[in-house]
Design a protein around this motif. Sequence first.
Motif, mmCIF file in Angstrom:
data_model
loop_
_atom_site.group_PDB
_atom_site.id
_atom_site.type_symbol
_atom_site.label_atom_id
_atom_site.label_comp_id
_atom_site.label_asym_id
_atom_site.label_seq_id
_atom_site.Cartn_x
_atom_site.Cartn_y
_atom_site.Cartn_z
ATOM 1 N N SER A 94 -4.487 9.201 -2.621
ATOM 2 C CA SER A 94 -3.981 9.393 -1.260
ATOM 3 C C SER A 94 -5.019 9.046 -0.191
ATOM 4 O O SER A 94 -4.745 9.173 0.999
ATOM 5 N N LEU A 95 -6.195 8.595 -0.614
ATOM 6 C CA LEU A 95 -7.278 8.309 0.327
ATOM 7 C C LEU A 95 -7.232 6.865 0.823
ATOM 8 O O LEU A 95 -6.607 5.996 0.217
ATOM 9 N N SER A 96 -7.911 6.620 1.935
ATOM 10 C CA SER A 96 -8.177 5.251 2.373
ATOM 11 C C SER A 96 -9.301 4.724 1.483
ATOM 12 O O SER A 96 -10.414 5.240 1.519
ATOM 13 N N TYR A 118 -9.043 -3.356 0.560
ATOM 14 C CA TYR A 118 -9.081 -2.063 1.248
ATOM 15 C C TYR A 118 -7.684 -1.719 1.724
ATOM 16 O O TYR A 118 -7.031 -2.503 2.433
ATOM 17 N N VAL A 119 -7.204 -0.537 1.332
ATOM 18 C CA VAL A 119 -5.899 -0.053 1.775
ATOM 19 C C VAL A 119 -6.099 1.327 2.409
ATOM 20 O O VAL A 119 -6.570 2.252 1.736
ATOM 21 N N ASP A 120 -5.764 1.432 3.692
ATOM 22 C CA ASP A 120 -5.910 2.736 4.343
ATOM 23 C C ASP A 120 -4.671 3.589 4.094
ATOM 24 O O ASP A 120 -3.640 3.122 3.604
ATOM 25 N N ARG A 121 -4.798 4.858 4.417
ATOM 26 C CA ARG A 121 -3.725 5.821 4.155
ATOM 27 C C ARG A 121 -2.382 5.358 4.741
ATOM 28 O O ARG A 121 -1.333 5.553 4.146
ATOM 29 N N GLY A 122 -2.458 4.776 5.920
ATOM 30 C CA GLY A 122 -1.232 4.395 6.614
ATOM 31 C C GLY A 122 -0.476 3.249 5.971
ATOM 32 O O GLY A 122 0.692 3.010 6.308
ATOM 33 N N HIS A 123 -1.127 2.516 5.061
ATOM 34 C CA HIS A 123 -0.484 1.357 4.435
ATOM 35 C C HIS A 123 -0.157 1.582 2.964
ATOM 36 O O HIS A 123 0.327 0.653 2.302
ATOM 37 N N LEU A 124 -0.399 2.771 2.439
ATOM 38 C CA LEU A 124 -0.203 3.002 1.007
ATOM 39 C C LEU A 124 1.236 2.719 0.590
ATOM 40 O O LEU A 124 1.490 1.986 -0.380
ATOM 41 N N ASP A 125 2.188 3.287 1.308
ATOM 42 C CA ASP A 125 3.596 3.108 0.948
ATOM 43 C C ASP A 125 4.032 1.661 1.162
ATOM 44 O O ASP A 125 4.813 1.116 0.372
ATOM 45 N N ARG A 126 3.530 1.059 2.225
ATOM 46 C CA ARG A 126 3.918 -0.323 2.532
ATOM 47 C C ARG A 126 3.467 -1.274 1.433
ATOM 48 O O ARG A 126 4.220 -2.154 1.009
ATOM 49 N N ASP A 194 -17.160 -6.521 6.048
ATOM 50 C CA ASP A 194 -16.018 -7.066 6.784
ATOM 51 C C ASP A 194 -15.227 -5.987 7.519
ATOM 52 O O ASP A 194 -14.699 -6.241 8.605
ATOM 53 N N ILE A 195 -15.116 -4.802 6.928
ATOM 54 C CA ILE A 195 -14.279 -3.766 7.553
ATOM 55 C C ILE A 195 -15.079 -2.821 8.448
ATOM 56 O O ILE A 195 -14.488 -1.953 9.091
ATOM 57 N N ALA A 196 -16.407 -2.964 8.472
ATOM 58 C CA ALA A 196 -17.240 -2.094 9.311
ATOM 59 C C ALA A 196 -16.752 -2.159 10.766
ATOM 60 O O ALA A 196 -16.310 -3.215 11.233
ATOM 61 N N PRO A 197 -16.772 -1.035 11.503
ATOM 62 C CA PRO A 197 -17.394 0.260 11.171
ATOM 63 C C PRO A 197 -16.522 1.210 10.354
ATOM 64 O O PRO A 197 -16.894 2.359 10.141
ATOM 65 N N ILE A 198 -15.358 0.752 9.919
ATOM 66 C CA ILE A 198 -14.534 1.597 9.054
ATOM 67 C C ILE A 198 -15.290 1.866 7.754
ATOM 68 O O ILE A 198 -15.888 0.955 7.169
ATOM 69 N N GLU A 199 -15.266 3.109 7.301
ATOM 70 C CA GLU A 199 -15.884 3.455 6.026
ATOM 71 C C GLU A 199 -14.811 3.981 5.080
ATOM 72 O O GLU A 199 -14.081 4.914 5.427
ATOM 73 N N PRO A 200 -14.683 3.397 3.897
ATOM 74 C CA PRO A 200 -13.675 3.885 2.953
ATOM 75 C C PRO A 200 -14.005 5.289 2.485
ATOM 76 O O PRO A 200 -15.176 5.664 2.363
ATOM 77 N N GLU A 201 -12.972 6.063 2.208
ATOM 78 C CA GLU A 201 -13.174 7.415 1.688
ATOM 79 C C GLU A 201 -13.508 7.395 0.200
ATOM 80 O O GLU A 201 -14.050 8.362 -0.337
ATOM 81 N N ALA A 202 -13.175 6.298 -0.464
ATOM 82 C CA ALA A 202 -13.502 6.139 -1.883
ATOM 83 C C ALA A 202 -13.568 4.657 -2.209
ATOM 84 O O ALA A 202 -12.944 3.829 -1.533
ATOM 85 N N ILE A 203 -14.350 4.335 -3.222
ATOM 86 C CA ILE A 203 -14.418 2.982 -3.768
ATOM 87 C C ILE A 203 -14.122 3.110 -5.260
ATOM 88 O O ILE A 203 -14.831 3.819 -5.972
ATOM 89 N N ILE A 204 -13.077 2.442 -5.710
ATOM 90 C CA ILE A 204 -12.583 2.648 -7.073
ATOM 91 C C ILE A 204 -12.635 1.326 -7.836
ATOM 92 O O ILE A 204 -11.976 0.356 -7.449
ATOM 93 N N ILE A 205 -13.425 1.308 -8.898
ATOM 94 C CA ILE A 205 -13.565 0.123 -9.736
ATOM 95 C C ILE A 205 -12.768 0.333 -11.013
ATOM 96 O O ILE A 205 -12.878 1.393 -11.648
ATOM 97 N N LYS A 234 -7.916 2.317 -16.204
ATOM 98 C CA LYS A 234 -6.557 2.106 -15.702
ATOM 99 C C LYS A 234 -6.455 2.501 -14.225
ATOM 100 O O LYS A 234 -5.507 3.166 -13.793
ATOM 101 N N ALA A 235 -7.457 2.074 -13.457
ATOM 102 C CA ALA A 235 -7.558 2.498 -12.053
ATOM 103 C C ALA A 235 -6.431 1.954 -11.195
ATOM 104 O O ALA A 235 -6.150 2.498 -10.120
ATOM 105 N N GLU A 236 -5.762 0.878 -11.661
ATOM 106 C CA GLU A 236 -4.641 0.343 -10.880
ATOM 107 C C GLU A 236 -3.502 1.360 -10.778
ATOM 108 O O GLU A 236 -2.679 1.296 -9.866
ATOM 109 N N GLY A 237 -3.488 2.323 -11.694
ATOM 110 C CA GLY A 237 -2.492 3.383 -11.628
ATOM 111 C C GLY A 237 -2.945 4.568 -10.799
ATOM 112 O O GLY A 237 -2.157 5.469 -10.520
ATOM 113 N N VAL A 238 -4.225 4.568 -10.413
ATOM 114 C CA VAL A 238 -4.778 5.653 -9.604
ATOM 115 C C VAL A 238 -4.615 5.355 -8.117
ATOM 116 O O VAL A 238 -4.211 6.222 -7.335
ATOM 117 N N HIS A 239 -4.919 4.125 -7.716
ATOM 118 C CA HIS A 239 -4.840 3.768 -6.299
ATOM 119 C C HIS A 239 -4.281 2.362 -6.162
ATOM 120 O O HIS A 239 -4.666 1.443 -6.889
#
Length: 313
Positions: A94-96, A118-126, A194-205, A234-239
């Motif tokens: 659920s994080l950005s 990078y996917v922020d919270r507001g675009h998760l459903d989209r 590229d996305i600075a100054p935005i900072e992701p809440e998590a980085i998932i590999i 199987k991180a593609e199923g996490v985020h």
Amino acid sequence: MSNYVIHADQKLLATLRAYYKDALSDRLPAGALFAAKRPDVTITAYRSGKVLFQGKAAEQEAAKWMENHTAPENKQKDQNRAKTTALSEQELGSLSAIGSDEVGTGDYFGPIVVAAAYVDRGHLDRIAALGVKDSKQLNDETITRIAPTIMETVPYAVTVLTNAEYNRWQQSGMPQTKMKALLHNRTLAKLIDDIAPIEPEAIIIDQFLERNSYFRYLEDETRIVRERVHCLPKAEGVHVAVAAASIIARYMFLAEMDKLSRTVGLPLPKGAGAIVDEAAAQLIRQQGVGALETCAKLHFANTKKALDIAKHS
């Protein structure tokens, strides 16, 4: 300039002095036992036991020594890291976040491609509504159809390791797992910039190594993306960001395969099966074994099989 501090006992201070002996400086600030200067970091050890790391590589260099020696001013950082690591997969989802994945590692022909998105919270459903899932669950036609829309919607970065460079790295003794670690780290750094100054809440590999092993492979890198990094199977199923990265990586890999096929004048099949052996043998017969250097991963068993086929046909 980044600053990072650890507290060291006498044993560690002696170890530090010996480790940095080739970079020791004659100019010491007040209260210092010794100082050392390297291109990206300056280390100053004080009689109090405080060791100050300054420069671009300050945190990476300090991290080599900080186990059981963390200074009070760094405890909050460490607590924050621990809190992030303890997040459940549901919370992470659920994080950005930035997600990263790679393709091409098992294909004889073609490069390795790493993508981060990078996917922020507001675009998760989209993004999820586009049908985003692990690229291995999608055929190439679907990937070609949805990848451009994803790439128009979310920030992303891509790194392509050409076959020529792959073969140079491999022949130098570098394992493929280290190649992937280097490529992921560099791709993540590009996207973070590229996305600075935005900072992701998590980085998932998408995990190909345990987290500690992943960072060991990065020890010699001048810049290491370390904060809030999670290596998950199987991180593609996490985020959805990992799934998006997976699709982008596959899309770019397909484009690179088409480009290579045009360059060599022969359709290059994906994978590493018998059809690949036949294609490689045909290429050897038409252009010589040297033609494989720029389009194939030479250490794969396919090379020997293709040589045998070409020799007996």
